[in-house]
Design a protein around this motif. Structure first.
Motif, PDB file in Angstrom:
ATOM      1  N   GLN A  58       0.859  -1.180   0.000  1.00 36.77           N
ATOM      2  CA  GLN A  58       0.000   0.000   0.000  1.00 36.77           C
ATOM      3  C   GLN A  58       0.893   1.227   0.000  1.00 36.77           C
ATOM      4  OE1 GLN A  58      -3.389  -0.334  -0.282  1.00 36.77           O
ATOM      5  NE2 GLN A  58      -3.291   1.855  -0.765  1.00 36.77           N
ATOM      6  N   LEU A  59       1.016   1.868  -1.160  1.00 33.72           N
ATOM      7  CA  LEU A  59       1.956   2.971  -1.307  1.00 33.72           C
ATOM      8  C   LEU A  59       1.425   4.266  -0.716  1.00 33.72           C
ATOM      9  CD1 LEU A  59       3.096   2.358  -4.993  1.00 33.72           C
ATOM     10  CD2 LEU A  59       4.037   1.402  -2.880  1.00 33.72           C
ATOM     11  N   THR A  60       0.122   4.493  -0.847  1.00 33.69           N
ATOM     12  CA  THR A  60      -0.469   5.744  -0.421  1.00 33.69           C
ATOM     13  C   THR A  60      -1.954   5.528  -0.183  1.00 33.69           C
ATOM     14  OG1 THR A  60      -0.653   8.085  -1.013  1.00 33.69           O
ATOM     15  CG2 THR A  60      -0.927   6.505  -2.795  1.00 33.69           C
ATOM     16  N   ASP A  61      -2.704   6.592   0.047  1.00 32.53           N
ATOM     17  CA  ASP A  61      -4.143   6.460   0.291  1.00 32.53           C
ATOM     18  C   ASP A  61      -4.822   5.801  -0.902  1.00 32.53           C
ATOM     19  OD1 ASP A  61      -3.811   7.718   2.725  1.00 32.53           O
ATOM     20  OD2 ASP A  61      -4.256   9.710   1.917  1.00 32.53           O
ATOM     21  N   PRO A  62      -5.871   5.011  -0.652  1.00 29.50           N
ATOM     22  CA  PRO A  62      -6.532   4.290  -1.744  1.00 29.50           C
ATOM     23  C   PRO A  62      -7.204   5.194  -2.772  1.00 29.50           C
ATOM     24  CG  PRO A  62      -7.059   3.303   0.383  1.00 29.50           C
ATOM     25  CD  PRO A  62      -6.374   4.596   0.670  1.00 29.50           C
ATOM     26  N   THR A  63      -7.564   6.412  -2.402  1.00 29.03           N
ATOM     27  CA  THR A  63      -8.221   7.313  -3.339  1.00 29.03           C
ATOM     28  C   THR A  63      -7.385   8.585  -3.503  1.00 29.03           C
ATOM     29  OG1 THR A  63      -9.519   8.319  -1.562  1.00 29.03           O
ATOM     30  CG2 THR A  63     -10.518   6.461  -2.732  1.00 29.03           C
TER      31      THR A  63
END
Length: 318
Positions: free
Chosen positions: A136-141
């Motif tokens: 998970q690199l960053t926020d999903p959205t």
């Protein structure tokens, strides 16, 4: 800065040191280029892809196999360059996307970017299609994980909606490194910025295309400098990048062409030498090379499509 550890799935990793050694040996330096070209005039120059596949990324390693990522469901299709035949290797899942991808033959792994769906990177076994890990690199959205390049001990991902690169450890566990991009970098407030990415010839930096410009982003600092273009003022609609030695190929999607530029030793200047066009180009987005053939994925971006719409990749002579 670092982010989340990976979530491993369905396959045990080799010991970190052993697999990291394999990864470094297999992928450092020239992106997507075969070190032992073996092509034949009898090889097909068109590769049919599944109907409705919505391809975007293409990757080729040291073996004569091309891997294509799907925007429809995140699947990966593997094709034999010698015959043009292929099959879905990784099935993906509803609601997922695979935009860019790179293959690390030595470690037997594929690194997949998630586009606008989820802010993640996935690692897939290139032989079995098993999902190895998700990062998970960053926020999903609100993010667009667009493309990926292999350099040193990491796979580096672009975020088209953020001025940052994400470095996923190659072939083992560990935290993601975040590399904020500063310096001359210009981040769009409304659209796509960072898109295609490759390593520099000296292995010290990454080249990223953004808004028709090319930037040199050193791994040590993230302080970007704009690469001076000669022979052209911009690489308009620049999408996927491919480097072979000091030659840089820039896929210009809606222009249906690939610009060929020569980099200087420090990758601070790039001189346009020629432009590749072909009547079979249909909004190509990315390119990979094997032997004396350049393979491009026809994404047909913006065109009306259905699950029955045919897609393909085509090859042109270098």
């Amino acid at each position: 800065m670092t982010r989340n550890q990976p979530v491993p799935t369905r396959r045990s990793f080799l010991g970190g040191a052993a697999l990291a050694t394999l990864a470094l040996a297999a992928g450092a330096g020239t992106a997507n280029a075969s070190s032992a070209p073996r092509t034949s005039a009898a090889w097909p120059t068109e590769i049919p892809l599944p109907n409705g596949f919505l391809p975007e990324g293409v990757a080729i390693g040291t073996q004569p196999y091309a891997y294509f990522g799907s925007r429809a469901n995140g699947a990966v299709y593997r094709a034999d360059l010698r015959t043009g035949a292929g099959a879905v290797l990784y099935a993906g899942a509803t609601g997922t996307i695979t935009n860019g991808l790179k293959v690390d033959d030595g470690a037997g792994l594929l690194y997949l970017s998630s586009g606008s769906a989820g802010g993640a990177a996935r690692v897939v076994d290139s032989r079995t299609g098993s999902l190895v890990a998700t990062y998970q690199l960053t926020d999903p959205t609100g993010h667009f994980i667009n493309d990926v390049a292999l350099l040193g001990d990491r796979a580096w991902f672009t975020d088209s909606y953020g001025a940052v690169l994400y470095g996923v450890p190659r072939g083992g566990t560990g935290a993601v490194r975040e590399l904020p991009i500063g310096g001359a970098w210009v981040q769009s407030a409304t659209g796509i910025s960072a898109n295609g990415i490759v390593d520099t010839p000296d292995g010290k930096a990454l080249i990223v295309v953004n808004g028709g410009k090319l930037y040199n982003v050193p791994l040590a600092t993230g302080t970007a400098t704009e690469i001076t273009l000669s022979g052209t003022t911009a690489v308009t609609n620049g999408d996927g990048l491919l480097r072979v030695g000091h030659t840089l190929y820039v896929v210009q999607n809606r222009l249906n062409q690939v610009s060929v530029l020569t980099l200087n030793a420090q990758a601070t200047t790039a001189t346009l030498t020629r432009t590749i066009t072909d009547s079979r180009f249909n909004i190509p987005t990315t390119a990979a090379v094997f032997g004396n053939l350049l393979y491009v994925a026809n994404a047909q971006l913006g065109a009306p499509t259905t699950p029955d719409t045919p897609f393909n990749a085509v090859a042109v002579s270098l």
